[in-house]
Design an enzyme around this catalytic site. Structure first.
Site, PDB file in Angstrom:
ATOM      1  N   SER A 191      61.297 -59.929 -40.306  1.00 42.45           N
ATOM      2  CA  SER A 191      61.666 -58.648 -40.937  1.00 42.45           C
ATOM      3  C   SER A 191      61.833 -58.802 -42.452  1.00 42.45           C
ATOM      4  O   SER A 191      62.652 -59.616 -42.924  1.00 42.45           O
ATOM      5  CB  SER A 191      62.974 -58.159 -40.294  1.00 42.45           C
ATOM      6  OG  SER A 191      63.701 -57.365 -41.192  1.00 42.45           O
TER       7      SER A 191
HETATM    8  N1  LIG Z   1      66.369 -49.925 -45.692  1.00 42.15           N
HETATM    9  C1  LIG Z   1      66.733 -50.803 -44.611  1.00 42.15           C
HETATM   10  C2  LIG Z   1      65.561 -50.941 -43.656  1.00 42.15           C
HETATM   11  C3  LIG Z   1      65.964 -51.751 -42.433  1.00 42.15           C
HETATM   12  C4  LIG Z   1      64.922 -51.654 -41.325  1.00 42.15           C
HETATM   13  O1  LIG Z   1      64.258 -50.611 -41.132  1.00 42.15           O
HETATM   14  N2  LIG Z   1      64.782 -52.749 -40.554  1.00 42.15           N
HETATM   15  C5  LIG Z   1      63.841 -52.732 -39.453  1.00 42.15           C
HETATM   16  C6  LIG Z   1      63.233 -54.127 -39.279  1.00 42.15           C
HETATM   17  S1  LIG Z   1      62.212 -54.548 -40.627  1.00 42.15           S
HETATM   18  C7  LIG Z   1      64.599 -52.400 -38.175  1.00 42.15           C
HETATM   19  O2  LIG Z   1      65.683 -52.875 -37.963  1.00 42.15           O
HETATM   20  N3  LIG Z   1      64.017 -51.536 -37.315  1.00 42.15           N
HETATM   21  C8  LIG Z   1      64.601 -51.174 -36.075  1.00 42.15           C
HETATM   22  C9  LIG Z   1      64.910 -49.717 -35.986  1.00 42.15           C
HETATM   23  O3  LIG Z   1      64.716 -48.975 -36.984  1.00 42.15           O
HETATM   24  O4  LIG Z   1      65.343 -49.291 -34.909  1.00 42.15           O
HETATM   25  C10 LIG Z   1      67.157 -52.164 -45.152  1.00 42.15           C
HETATM   26  O5  LIG Z   1      66.675 -52.525 -46.231  1.00 42.15           O
HETATM   27  O6  LIG Z   1      67.984 -52.834 -44.516  1.00 42.15           O
END
Ligand SMILES: N[C@@H](CCC(=O)N[C@@H](CS)C(=O)NCC(=O)O)C(=O)O
Length: 221
Positions: free
Chosen positions: A12
């Site tokens: 990630s």
């Molecule tokens: N703006 C957030 C984005 C975090 C994000 O979208 N992470 C993704 C993985 S790259 C995630 O956890 N996705 C799972 C979901 O949205 O349910 C950050 O920088 O922490």
């Protein structure tokens, strides 16, 4: 020894941005892997930490911080020996904040629009407009790099944030060095960090490859 846990997955990008920050600060984080493909982030215990079910999430001895940009600011403010990575000076800080929002609202958002289509929605085609949106984001980054780093002459957490996404998406939407020489120069500078490969380089390449492999599998299905 600190008692800081990071809920993370090395693939990630925002998790890797936090890993880069921790390395730059010389902090050791206890990593707790959250497997998104297995749905770990939707389990009740994780939802208590972050109802928005995204990683990374930090647990600093009971203080819970979610969202990579917020986590990076928290770590530098609390543990940084100086403020170079996140300047206290309002004008310098505003420039870093602008670059952090650019990563979140432009670079990451446009990458996600392609990656999630393939990984979570099982598609194998990438519509032309989504590719163009990413290419336009490369152009915006190229034009932003008027100095050595994204928010000026010094490296800051905004560089960690932007490189985490750029190193992931460029394996899927190719970036021509002749067209984006400043981005390549900037990547070269970050690659000189002794912890770069471990904290971000390998993971960025691996995510690009993972998405391409998933795309092939989806095309055959
Ligand atoms: N703006 C957030 C984005 C975090 C994000 O979208 N992470 C993704 C993985 S790259 C995630 O956890 N996705 C799972 C979901 O949205 O349910 C950050 O920088 O922490």
């Amino acid at each position: 020894m600190t008692n800081i846990k990071l809920y993370t997955l090395h693939l990630s990008p925002p998790c890797r941005a936090v890993e880069l920050t921790a390395k730059a600060l010389g902090l050791e984080l206890e990593q707790k892997e959250v497997n998104l493909l297995a749905g770990d982030h939707l389990k009740p215990d994780f939802l208590k930490l972050n109802p928005q079910h995204t990683i990374p999430v930090l647990d600093d001895d009971g203080t819970i911080v979610s969202e990579s940009h917020a986590i990076m600011i928290y770590l530098v403010t609390k543990y940084g020996k100086d403020d170079t990575l996140y300047p206290k000076d309002p004008a310098k800080q505003a420039r870093v904040n602008a670059a952090l929002h650019f990563e979140s609202g432009v670079l990451f958002a446009r990458m996600r629009f392609i990656f999630e289509r393939i990984v979570f929605f099982g598609k194998s085609d990438i519509p032309e407009d989504r590719v163009e949106y990413v290419q336009k984001s490369y152009r915006l980054l190229e034009d932003t790099l008027t100095e050595d780093f994204v928010a000026g002459a010094n490296m800051t957490i905004a560089d960690f944030s932007c490189i985490s996404t750029i190193s992931s998406i460029m394996g899927v939407v190719p970036m021509d060095e002749a067209e984006y020489p400043k981005i390549y120069g900037w990547i070269g500078r970050l690659k000189q960090l002794p912890y770069y490969e471990e904290a971000n380089g390998g993971g960025g390449t691996a995510l690009g490859k993972f998405v391409l492999q998933k795309r092939e599998e989806n095309a055959k299905a």
